[in-house]
Scaffold this motif. Structure first.
Motif, PDB file in Angstrom:
ATOM      1  N   UNK A  48      11.292 -41.410  31.597  1.00 19.10           N
ATOM      2  CA  UNK A  48      11.464 -42.446  30.727  1.00 19.10           C
ATOM      3  C   UNK A  48      11.056 -42.275  29.148  1.00 19.10           C
ATOM      4  N   UNK A  49      11.732 -42.761  28.366  1.00 15.93           N
ATOM      5  CA  UNK A  49      11.415 -42.514  26.879  1.00 15.93           C
ATOM      6  C   UNK A  49      11.108 -43.950  26.357  1.00 15.93           C
ATOM      7  N   UNK A  50      10.067 -43.626  25.443  1.00 14.92           N
ATOM      8  CA  UNK A  50       9.640 -45.107  24.723  1.00 14.92           C
ATOM      9  C   UNK A  50       9.777 -44.596  23.201  1.00 14.92           C
ATOM     10  N   UNK A  51      10.756 -45.214  22.563  1.00 19.47           N
ATOM     11  CA  UNK A  51      10.859 -44.885  21.023  1.00 19.47           C
ATOM     12  C   UNK A  51      10.632 -46.041  20.075  1.00 19.47           C
ATOM     13  N   UNK A  52      10.072 -45.643  18.900  1.00 16.88           N
ATOM     14  CA  UNK A  52      10.234 -46.645  17.739  1.00 16.88           C
ATOM     15  C   UNK A  52      11.526 -46.555  17.364  1.00 16.88           C
ATOM     16  N   UNK A  53      12.232 -47.614  16.707  1.00 18.93           N
ATOM     17  CA  UNK A  53      13.451 -47.566  16.388  1.00 18.93           C
ATOM     18  C   UNK A  53      13.607 -47.226  14.893  1.00 18.93           C
ATOM     19  N   UNK A  54      12.563 -47.586  13.891  1.00 22.65           N
ATOM     20  CA  UNK A  54      12.687 -47.357  12.419  1.00 22.65           C
ATOM     21  C   UNK A  54      12.003 -46.186  12.168  1.00 22.65           C
ATOM     22  N   UNK A  59      16.498 -41.953  13.448  1.00 23.60           N
ATOM     23  CA  UNK A  59      15.888 -43.205  14.071  1.00 23.60           C
ATOM     24  C   UNK A  59      16.080 -43.127  15.501  1.00 23.60           C
ATOM     25  N   UNK A  60      15.293 -44.199  15.973  1.00 22.29           N
ATOM     26  CA  UNK A  60      15.167 -44.063  17.349  1.00 22.29           C
ATOM     27  C   UNK A  60      16.731 -44.428  18.327  1.00 22.29           C
ATOM     28  N   UNK A  61      17.323 -45.135  17.592  1.00 20.07           N
ATOM     29  CA  UNK A  61      18.557 -45.578  18.244  1.00 20.07           C
ATOM     30  C   UNK A  61      19.640 -44.150  18.352  1.00 20.07           C
TER      31      UNK A  61
END
Length: 67
Positions: A48-54, A59-61
């Motif tokens: 599983x990966x939990x990422x900030x977008x900005x 960036x996370x995307x």
């Protein structure tokens, strides 16, 4: 339990998420940038990966697209 990779450029947020997941018995790795996360995930892929977008630079995307 799951191997989880937490990506966030803000250390307090990253540490809080890691603490909560680790306390729940998960194996947790963390990264302060998208570039660091990709290196960590190549060495030991996460479930599983939990990422900030900005985030600066990658960036996370973009990280999700690459991984």
């Amino acid at each position: 339990m799951a191997r989880i990779l937490v990506i966030d450029d803000e250390a307090p947020i990253r540490e809080l998420i890691c603490f909560a997941l680790d306390s729940s018995g998960h194996q947790v790795a963390d990264a302060a940038s998208g570039e660091e996360a990709m290196k960590i995930n190549r060495a030991a892929p996460a479930d599983v990966i939990i990422t900030d977008i900005a985030m600066p630079q990658t960036d996370g995307i973009e990280v999700i697209k690459i991984l």
